[in-house]
Design an enzyme around this catalytic site. Structure first.
Site, PDB file in Angstrom:
ATOM      1  N   SER A   1      25.212  34.252  48.923  1.00  0.00           N
ATOM      2  CA  SER A   1      25.325  35.109  50.069  1.00  0.00           C
ATOM      3  C   SER A   1      26.697  35.947  49.747  1.00  0.00           C
ATOM      4  O   SER A   1      26.823  36.602  48.783  1.00  0.00           O
ATOM      5  CB  SER A   1      25.139  34.564  51.490  1.00  0.00           C
ATOM      6  OG  SER A   1      24.998  35.442  52.545  1.00  0.00           O
TER       7      SER A   1
ATOM      8  N   HIS B   1      19.538  37.801  56.787  1.00  0.00           N
ATOM      9  CA  HIS B   1      18.799  37.781  55.540  1.00  0.00           C
ATOM     10  C   HIS B   1      17.284  37.906  56.219  1.00  0.00           C
ATOM     11  O   HIS B   1      16.405  37.212  55.468  1.00  0.00           O
ATOM     12  CB  HIS B   1      19.057  36.700  54.705  1.00  0.00           C
ATOM     13  CG  HIS B   1      20.406  36.467  54.044  1.00  0.00           C
ATOM     14  ND1 HIS B   1      20.646  37.447  53.003  1.00  0.00           N
ATOM     15  CD2 HIS B   1      21.273  35.721  54.220  1.00  0.00           C
ATOM     16  CE1 HIS B   1      21.802  37.240  52.739  1.00  0.00           C
ATOM     17  NE2 HIS B   1      22.299  35.938  53.633  1.00  0.00           N
TER      18      HIS B   1
END
Length: 787
Positions: free
Chosen positions: A87, A192
């Site tokens: 990430s 996300h």
């Protein structure tokens, strides 16, 4: 093939970056200028509530991970073949690959964190036990329009994200689908997912003024799980905010490229082991991507890149390498990995990467640092609460909750107090108040009211006869009859007593009648500290039989596990108990001689040099009147002999005054270095008034209190490393450490200063897998000896 990996949110902790900031002052100054605050102060001092806020977490991790990478390169000269960041740490990977400079990367991360930190009304939850298809099916079947798969961390550990109320409400739906764990994470954004579209659009505007270079080292994209293409880098990093993190597939890609677990280096906050364990889990649960598929992908990409107008006729593609395993005497060789050991169901039930537990060592020798290091490696460690004041135990619990990611495995030791049951009640209250979900019950000869209260507080009727236990107990026992007590419901006499006092409700009592008291039994063989000197080869089969009977009785409760502890210090010992049927192993003595152990350097220096014959049995300071024994270090120490002498005098005499004056003087001068009267005055200041009144009435009880002080002092001196009293150190230790010392002699683990509990765990498990593979290969192949 080498790969560097960088952990993302969840790896942060107060104190991270210690030793880094002063090593890179110019870059730290650049960071402060970009951020407008001191990054070193934030990372080193916190507070934790600020460090865990997304707008601060992301820049902090970028800086610490990036500097950790630079230091690693400076110290080792290693260069990876691949880079992968989870990430936000994908930006660290891009920095390491030369695609962005340090300040530009930090600017991107700071803006990204600020935008994502503005998100509200969202939530995330870690789902363990379901694969991607299972997650998708549960979402589709239940019409979950506000819940999305967000992070595919491993094939069977996936984070879902969406509207908070929808994520929370979805727990029973995913559990019904087969999830073993569902842990709601402490975040406020639906990261996300499409809910981050506003942040994505704003971030796209920010990136419009920044540039990326072509990566000098392949960086695996979170969005595609393939190496970034330079011309699409900006697009992919914008897309990353709303797209799921395809971490497991990224790992499978690297596995297909020849990267192994041993080839992966995790570079993040010191002591963190967040992303590397996912490599092992992915390797076990799915393995590498199909090599022929990748070959076709790469061939197609190369063709497009080269603008081939008329492609050459396709040649026959070589099949993936199918070289058979080596053979011995006409039989295939067996190959094991740590994932093949023990019970995978045990790992899933307790949220572990491997079936490995570090048992508690009293007085905080099994320290917060030890438990934290285990947890970050996906392993279970128990804090050594025995002998500590309740306030100190509470501080340890709060510290663990502060430094560990939500859902990380950890437990607290719960030791029996035969003569002071109120201490058990106080600990139970503390555990329930702070939501501690796993305890190690040790030294119990029978189930006690405090244990029943702890168990009751976590029981939940899930319908259909299924009862779940949030408060789980691993009971350490060395007798099958005691194991049987823990694998039975709470005794009716205790339920009646607790009901009458209002300590439990009628509903809790009813649930307690339908479940065993323990989720797992650790068969404790000859070990350091309190020991019945049991033999695992006799005990484990007997306890397995008790377990099988209990499993049949509580068929709807879930699996019940049996592990083994005591004497495990080499791969051969671990392999032996796994072959006996142990679902997991518990180590103890080997962990006392590590960096993380909460004892003195002086003790560790002693332990580093012992052999298997350098331990002895001595009376237990807590229960010497009952004949209880502890196993302790004897090499270079007088404690075992002096402890035996005191207990012998206690048995022979009714009072201190009966002891021969000359002998009494020797003991006062050599053991205590003060008179018995001075010792008793000191004891009187720390014991309850009732105990002292009893001692005034009973000279023998007074003698017992005085002698018991020696046992307490010898432990205190050892923990503090008081060299004036070195010969009297009381150090609980079994021969497993001596065997371990011989095994690692001449290696980098020869010194305790390079020993870490998670590294020891990995070496023992990898070694055990190798031993089993070699031995079975030889046995199937026709016998013979092998090393």
């Amino acid at each position: 093939m080498k790969a560097f990996m960088f952990p993302g949110q969840g790896a942060q902790r107060v104190g991270m970056g210690e030793g880094l900031f002063e090593a890179f002052p110019q870059l730290v100054a650049e960071a402060d200028a970009v951020l407008g605050y001191s990054i070193a102060q934030l990372c080193l001092e916190g507070p934790m509530d600020r460090l865990t806020r997304t707008q601060f977490t992301q820049p902090a991790l970028y800086v610490v991970n990036a500097l950790t990478h630079l230091r690693h390169i400076r110290e080792t000269g290693e260069r990876p073949d691949f880079l992968l960041g989870h990430s936000v740490s994908e930006y660290v990977a891009l920095f390491a690959a030369g695609a962005v400079d340090f300040a530009s990367g930090l600017s991107m991360v700071a803006r990204r964190g600020a935008l994502m930190g503005e998100a509200s009304g969202g939530g995330m939850a870690a789902v363990i036990g379901l694969d991607a298809d299972g997650i998708a099916a549960a979402i589709d079947r239940n019409g979950l329009r506000d819940v999305f798969a967000a992070n595919y961390n491993t094939p069977r550990q996936i984070v879902v994200s969406g509207k908070r109320e929808a994520v929370v409400a979805a727990e029973p739906l995913f559990r019904e689908a087969g999830a073993s764990h569902y842990v709601v994470l402490p975040v406020s954004g639906a990261f996300h997912t499409p809910y981050m579209e506003a942040a994505r659009a704003a971030f796209a505007e920010h990136l419009a003024g920044l540039t990326f270079k072509a990566p000098e080292i392949p960086v695996i994209s979170n969005v595609t799980a393939r190496p970034h293409e330079a011309e699409q880098l900006r697009e992919r990093m914008i897309e990353q905010i709303t797209a799921p993190v395809r971490w497991a597939e990224s790992i499978r890609y690297l596995l297909a490229k020849g990267v192994t677990f041993a080839d992966v280096t995790e570079l993040g906050p010191a002591g963190s082991a967040v992303v590397k364990p996912m490599v092992k889990r992915t390797e076990l649960e799915a393995g590498p991507l199909d090599a022929s598929l990748l070959a076709r992908e790469e061939a197609d990409a190369a063709a497009v890149a080269a603008r081939i107008a008329e492609p050459e006729p396709e040649t026959a593609r070589k099949a993936p390498d199918e070289t058979p395993s080596p053979r011995l005497n006409g039989h295939a060789s067996f190959r094991f990995s740590p994932e093949n050991l023990g019970s995978r169901a045990f790992c899933d039930a307790f949220g572990l990467a491997y079936p490995y537990v570090a048992g508690a060592m009293y007085q905080g020798i099994a320290s917060v640092a030890l438990v934290e290091r285990m947890a970050r490696a996906g392993l279970l460690g128990f804090f050594g609460a025995g002998g500590l004041p309740m306030a100190e135990v509470e501080r340890a619990i709060l510290r663990l909750r502060d430094v560990l990611p939500e859902g990380a495995p950890y437990g607290i030791n719960f030791i029996a107090h035969v003569n002071r049951p109120h201490l058990e009640d106080e600990l139970t209250d503390l555990l329930i108040r702070h939501g501690v979900g796993i305890i190690e019950a040790s030294a119990f000869m029978e189930v006690t009211p405090a244990l029943v209260r702890y168990r009751a507080a976590g029981l939940e009727d899930q319908g259909g006869g299924r009862i779940a236990a949030r408060n789980r107990i691993i009971a350490k026992v060395s007798r099958p009859d005691v194991a049987a007590q823990f694998l039975a419901p709470a005794p009716e006499r205790l339920l009646s007593k607790l009901l009458a006092s209002g300590a439990i409700t009628a509903d809790e009592a009813n649930l307690l009648r339908q479940v065993p008291m323990a989720d797992a039994i650790c068969v404790e063989a000859d070990s350091g500290g309190h020991t019945d000197q049991g033999m695992p080869f006799a005990l484990i089969p007997a306890v397995l039989k008790v377990r099988d009977e209990a499993q049949a009785r509580f068929a709807k409760f879930g699996p019940i596990f049996v592990g083994s502890g005591g004497g495990i210090g080499t791969p051969e010992a671990a392999a032996a108990v796994f072959m006996l049927g142990a679902d997991f192993i518990v180590t103890g003595s080997v962990n006392q001689c590590t960096v993380e152990a909460g004892t003195s350097d002086a003790v560790k220096d002693l332990l580093e040099g012992i052999n298997v014959h350098d331990t002895a049995y001595a009376p237990s300071g807590e229960m010497f009147e009952l004949g209880a024994k502890v196993q302790v270090l004897k090499k270079g120490l007088f404690f075992p002999a002096r402890a035996e002498k005191l207990v012998s005098l206690y048995r022979q005499h009714e009072s201190l005054d009966e002891i021969d004056p000359k002998l009494r003087q020797q003991i006062e001068e050599r053991y205590f270095r003060r008179s018995f009267d001075e010792v008793f005055r000191d004891v009187a200041r720390s014991y309850p008034a009732s105990e002292i009144e009893r001692a005034e009435r009973s000279p023998r009880h007074r003698m017992g209190l005085v002698f018991r002080r020696y046992f307490k002092d010898t432990t205190t001196w050892a923990l503090a490393g008081d060299l004036d009293h070195k010969v009297d150190f009381q150090v609980h230790c079994g021969p497993a450490l001596g065997a371990f010392n011989q095994w690692v002699e001449g290696s980098e683990l020869a010194s305790w200063r390079t020993r870490h509990v998670d590294v020891i765990a990995a070496r023992l498990l990898e070694g055990a897998a190798d031993v089993l593979g070699r031995r079975l290969s030889v046995m199937i192949g026709g016998g013979g000896r092998t090393r």
